[in-house]
Design a protein around this motif. Structure first.
Motif, PDB file in Angstrom:
ATOM      1  N   LEU A 170       0.747  -1.185  -0.053  1.00  0.00           N
ATOM      2  CA  LEU A 170      -0.034   0.030  -0.077  1.00  0.00           C
ATOM      3  C   LEU A 170       0.911   1.070  -0.119  1.00  0.00           C
ATOM      4  CD1 LEU A 170      -2.876  -0.790   2.776  1.00  0.00           C
ATOM      5  CD2 LEU A 170      -2.867  -0.988   0.039  1.00  0.00           C
ATOM      6  N   ALA A 171       0.480   2.367  -0.438  1.00  0.00           N
ATOM      7  CA  ALA A 171       1.051   3.311  -0.594  1.00  0.00           C
ATOM      8  C   ALA A 171       1.176   4.188   0.768  1.00  0.00           C
ATOM      9  CB  ALA A 171       0.535   4.381  -1.718  1.00  0.00           C
ATOM     10  N   ARG A 172       2.219   4.993   0.963  1.00  0.00           N
ATOM     11  CA  ARG A 172       2.050   5.686   2.376  1.00  0.00           C
ATOM     12  C   ARG A 172       2.518   6.975   2.223  1.00  0.00           C
ATOM     13  NH1 ARG A 172       7.065   2.075   5.010  1.00  0.00           N
ATOM     14  NH2 ARG A 172       8.203   1.850   2.813  1.00  0.00           N
ATOM     15  N   GLY A 173       1.769   7.910   2.763  1.00  0.00           N
ATOM     16  CA  GLY A 173       2.004   9.467   2.742  1.00  0.00           C
ATOM     17  C   GLY A 173       0.846  10.228   3.253  1.00  0.00           C
ATOM     18  N   VAL A 174       0.750  11.433   2.469  1.00  0.00           N
ATOM     19  CA  VAL A 174      -0.150  11.995   2.893  1.00  0.00           C
ATOM     20  C   VAL A 174      -1.657  11.754   2.792  1.00  0.00           C
ATOM     21  CG1 VAL A 174      -1.099  14.645   2.888  1.00  0.00           C
ATOM     22  CG2 VAL A 174       1.331  14.021   2.020  1.00  0.00           C
ATOM     23  N   GLU A 181       1.555  20.919   7.598  1.00  0.00           N
ATOM     24  CA  GLU A 181       1.978  21.750   8.877  1.00  0.00           C
ATOM     25  C   GLU A 181       1.691  20.827  10.301  1.00  0.00           C
ATOM     26  OE1 GLU A 181      -0.167  25.440   9.017  1.00  0.00           O
ATOM     27  OE2 GLU A 181       0.915  25.906  11.139  1.00  0.00           O
ATOM     28  N   TYR A 182       0.537  20.172   9.975  1.00  0.00           N
ATOM     29  CA  TYR A 182       0.441  19.294  11.088  1.00  0.00           C
ATOM     30  C   TYR A 182       0.825  17.889  11.172  1.00  0.00           C
ATOM     31  CZ  TYR A 182      -2.363  23.575  12.057  1.00  0.00           C
ATOM     32  OH  TYR A 182      -2.665  25.061  12.165  1.00  0.00           O
ATOM     33  N   MET A 183       1.594  17.404  10.020  1.00  0.00           N
ATOM     34  CA  MET A 183       1.739  16.064  10.076  1.00  0.00           C
ATOM     35  C   MET A 183       3.269  15.624  10.718  1.00  0.00           C
ATOM     36  SD  MET A 183       0.305  15.174   6.440  1.00  0.00           S
ATOM     37  CE  MET A 183       1.745  14.666   5.809  1.00  0.00           C
ATOM     38  N   ASP A 184       3.237  14.369  11.276  1.00  0.00           N
ATOM     39  CA  ASP A 184       4.354  14.196  11.755  1.00  0.00           C
ATOM     40  C   ASP A 184       5.436  14.163  10.831  1.00  0.00           C
ATOM     41  OD1 ASP A 184       5.187  11.075  11.731  1.00  0.00           O
ATOM     42  OD2 ASP A 184       2.912  11.446  11.304  1.00  0.00           O
ATOM     43  N   GLN A 185       6.892  14.357  11.443  1.00  0.00           N
ATOM     44  CA  GLN A 185       8.244  14.354  10.403  1.00  0.00           C
ATOM     45  C   GLN A 185       8.306  13.230   9.471  1.00  0.00           C
ATOM     46  OE1 GLN A 185       9.385  15.025  13.822  1.00  0.00           O
ATOM     47  NE2 GLN A 185      10.610  17.199  13.491  1.00  0.00           N
ATOM     48  N   ARG A 186       8.064  12.170  10.230  1.00  0.00           N
ATOM     49  CA  ARG A 186       8.229  10.899   9.450  1.00  0.00           C
ATOM     50  C   ARG A 186       7.322  10.543   8.291  1.00  0.00           C
ATOM     51  NH1 ARG A 186       8.386   5.752  12.784  1.00  0.00           N
ATOM     52  NH2 ARG A 186       9.710   4.703  11.257  1.00  0.00           N
ATOM     53  N   THR A 187       5.982  10.953   8.674  1.00  0.00           N
ATOM     54  CA  THR A 187       4.936  10.893   7.339  1.00  0.00           C
ATOM     55  C   THR A 187       5.224  11.691   6.258  1.00  0.00           C
ATOM     56  OG1 THR A 187       3.563  10.040   9.028  1.00  0.00           O
ATOM     57  CG2 THR A 187       2.661  10.958   6.831  1.00  0.00           C
ATOM     58  N   VAL A 188       5.907  13.062   6.656  1.00  0.00           N
ATOM     59  CA  VAL A 188       6.090  14.031   5.639  1.00  0.00           C
ATOM     60  C   VAL A 188       7.385  13.436   4.880  1.00  0.00           C
ATOM     61  CG1 VAL A 188       6.812  16.189   4.968  1.00  0.00           C
ATOM     62  CG2 VAL A 188       5.346  16.029   6.887  1.00  0.00           C
ATOM     63  N   GLY A 189       8.262  12.732   5.670  1.00  0.00           N
ATOM     64  CA  GLY A 189       9.785  12.369   4.808  1.00  0.00           C
ATOM     65  C   GLY A 189       9.378  11.141   4.176  1.00  0.00           C
ATOM     66  N   GLN A 190       8.379  10.267   4.274  1.00  0.00           N
ATOM     67  CA  GLN A 190       8.064   9.028   3.460  1.00  0.00           C
ATOM     68  C   GLN A 190       7.309   9.423   2.505  1.00  0.00           C
ATOM     69  OE1 GLN A 190       9.295   5.793   4.831  1.00  0.00           O
ATOM     70  NE2 GLN A 190       8.676   5.575   2.773  1.00  0.00           N
TER      71      GLN A 190
END
Lengths: 200, 236
Positions: A170-174, A181-190
């Motif tokens: 499955l894709a992972r991301g936003v 702005e409100y997302m955790d850094q790991r999710t943004v990085g991924q």
């Protein structure tokens, strides 16, 4: 000690439920005996009924009451796709999205080394049998995005690779409605690492 | 009791109720303990992605009981992205911590080594040396240090060129036969392991065997699941 051996035994039995400790179990058993005996009888009857009827689908391992579950016996489903999920709840979530038309395989759990759950405790043998007997074009691994879900996915990938079937994750991301702005850094990085190209 | 900003790692999180986790953590000052992370599984929780294994965090908690309540968690700078065999090795280190440390028993040195291990496990070529160094230190910190300073029978220092056997609970002893047996170790490896030096591939293999035998005495009947997973990942 409640003064009744039966209540004590009921309390002990209720402790097998997840998140139910001795005090919750005591509250539940007192409530059932004191206030809602009808409800208690209903629970007892439903439990016995479910125990007798509910079994695992011969093919995809999810809960059902016949040899094959509705999805596996449906003629409308695409039999060349298999989506591997951890639990029947995950299967349900995927079904509700309405975008997937293939078949499933339910592991009934995830690998969890610290809890002593290895490959032998999941329905992996059943899945291997399926890989040997049926023709799949693609296997979609849809385990949770937790450390345990990831290690489960890695294990499945190694297991399926020799069969030469396309494996996808499955894709992972936003998430939809997500604001960076409100997302955790790991999710943004991924999301950045897994970015997809929309034009050349 | 109120505790603030303690370096810690999540070992495992287990669902509690609809929206919470009980997390098992390994902290620098308080060792291994369980914390209640209220609302951490809720849709809007900022902790959901954060309270995952292998990530360096600082945590705050309060409460006296067996399971204090987590009041704050932040990343301690950077994330460790462990994938594939690196992740399996991360689980292995966590299994050792979980099985070998009692709750509420601080092990600061071990924690610092754990921090180094979690960081270095991101490099696939370092997996074996990271694990051997960590195994050596967890044995030492839990009171089962390997005795590698001298031959326990003769009292002579371990020699690079000689070969030794290891007797559980006593130490290394000179082995005079041909070093063909599996459980005969080179003095070079024993000295390098004891001093924390880099080991070559052959020495790493020997060290793995020596440490595994010692750890098995402590682990007893517990199966190490991550070993099975690692073996499966090497097949093909």
């Amino acid at each position: 000690m409640s003064g009744s051996k039966a209540i004590d035994e009921l309390r002990e039995a209720l402790k097998c439920l997840p998140g139910v400790g001795p005090r919750t179990a005591q509250r539940m058993s007192f409530y059932l005996m004191e206030r809602d005996r009808e409800g208690a009888a209903e629970i007892a009857a439903r439990l016995l009924d479910a125990l007798e009827k509910v079994r695992f689908c011969d093919r995809c391992n999810t809960f059902c009451e016949t040899d094959l579950c509705d999805i596996c016996s449906s003629v409308k489903r695409d039999k060349s796709l298999m989506c591997v999920v951890e639990t029947p709840v995950d299967l349900e979530a995927m079904e509700q999205s309405g975008v997937y038309e293939g078949l499933y395989f339910v592991l009934m759990g995830q690998l969890s080394p610290l809890d002593g759950v290895g490959p032998d405790k999941l329905g992996i043998d059943k899945m291997v049998k399926l890989l040997n007997s049926d023709e799949f074009e693609e296997i979609i691994i849809a385990t949770n995005l937790t450390a345990e879900g990831e290690v489960t996915a890695e294990y499945l990938q190694d297991l399926i690779r020799p069969y030469g079937i396309v494996i996808s994750r499955l894709a992972r991301g936003v998430p939809i409605g997500g604001e960076l702005e409100y997302m955790d850094q790991r999710t943004v990085g991924q999301a950045m690492r897994d970015r997809r190209r929309v034009s050349v | 009791m109120r505790v603030k900003n303690i370096p810690a790692y999540v070992l495992i999180n287990r669902p509690f109720g609809e929206t919470s986790w009980i997390i098992e953590v390994f902290s620098r000052e308080y060792g291994r303990l369980a914390l209640m992370a209220k609302g951490a599984r809720a849709k809007k929780s900022k902790y959901r992605g954060m309270l995952q294994p292998f990530q360096p965090l600082v945590m705050s908690w309060m409460g006296r009981g067996e399971i204090p309540i987590l009041t704050g968690a932040e990343t301690a700078g950077g994330f460790n992205e462990l994938v594939g065999q690196s992740m399996i090795c991360g689980f292995y280190v966590n299994e050792l911590i979980y099985r070998l440390l009692a709750r509420h028993d601080p092990h600061r040195l071990l924690f610092d080594q754990y921090t180094i291990a979690m960081d270095r496990l991101q490099s696939p070529e370092e997996l074996h040396s990271v694990l051997r160094a960590f195994e050596f230190i967890i044995l030492r910190e839990t009171g089962y240090e390997l005795r590698l300073d001298c031959d326990f029978e003769s009292g002579k220092a371990i020699q690079d060129g000689a070969h030794y056997r290891y007797v559980n609970g006593r130490g290394a002893v000179l082995f005079n036969g041909a070093p063909a047996r599996e459980d005969v170790y080179s003095g070079y490896m024993l000295r390098a392991l004891a001093s924390g030096n880099t080991l070559d591939d052959k020495s790493l293999g020997q060290a793995k065997l020596l440490l595994r035998v010692q750890l098995s005495h402590l682990l007893g009947r517990h199966d190490i699941v991550s070993r099975t997973l690692y073996q499966a990942s090497c097949r093909e």
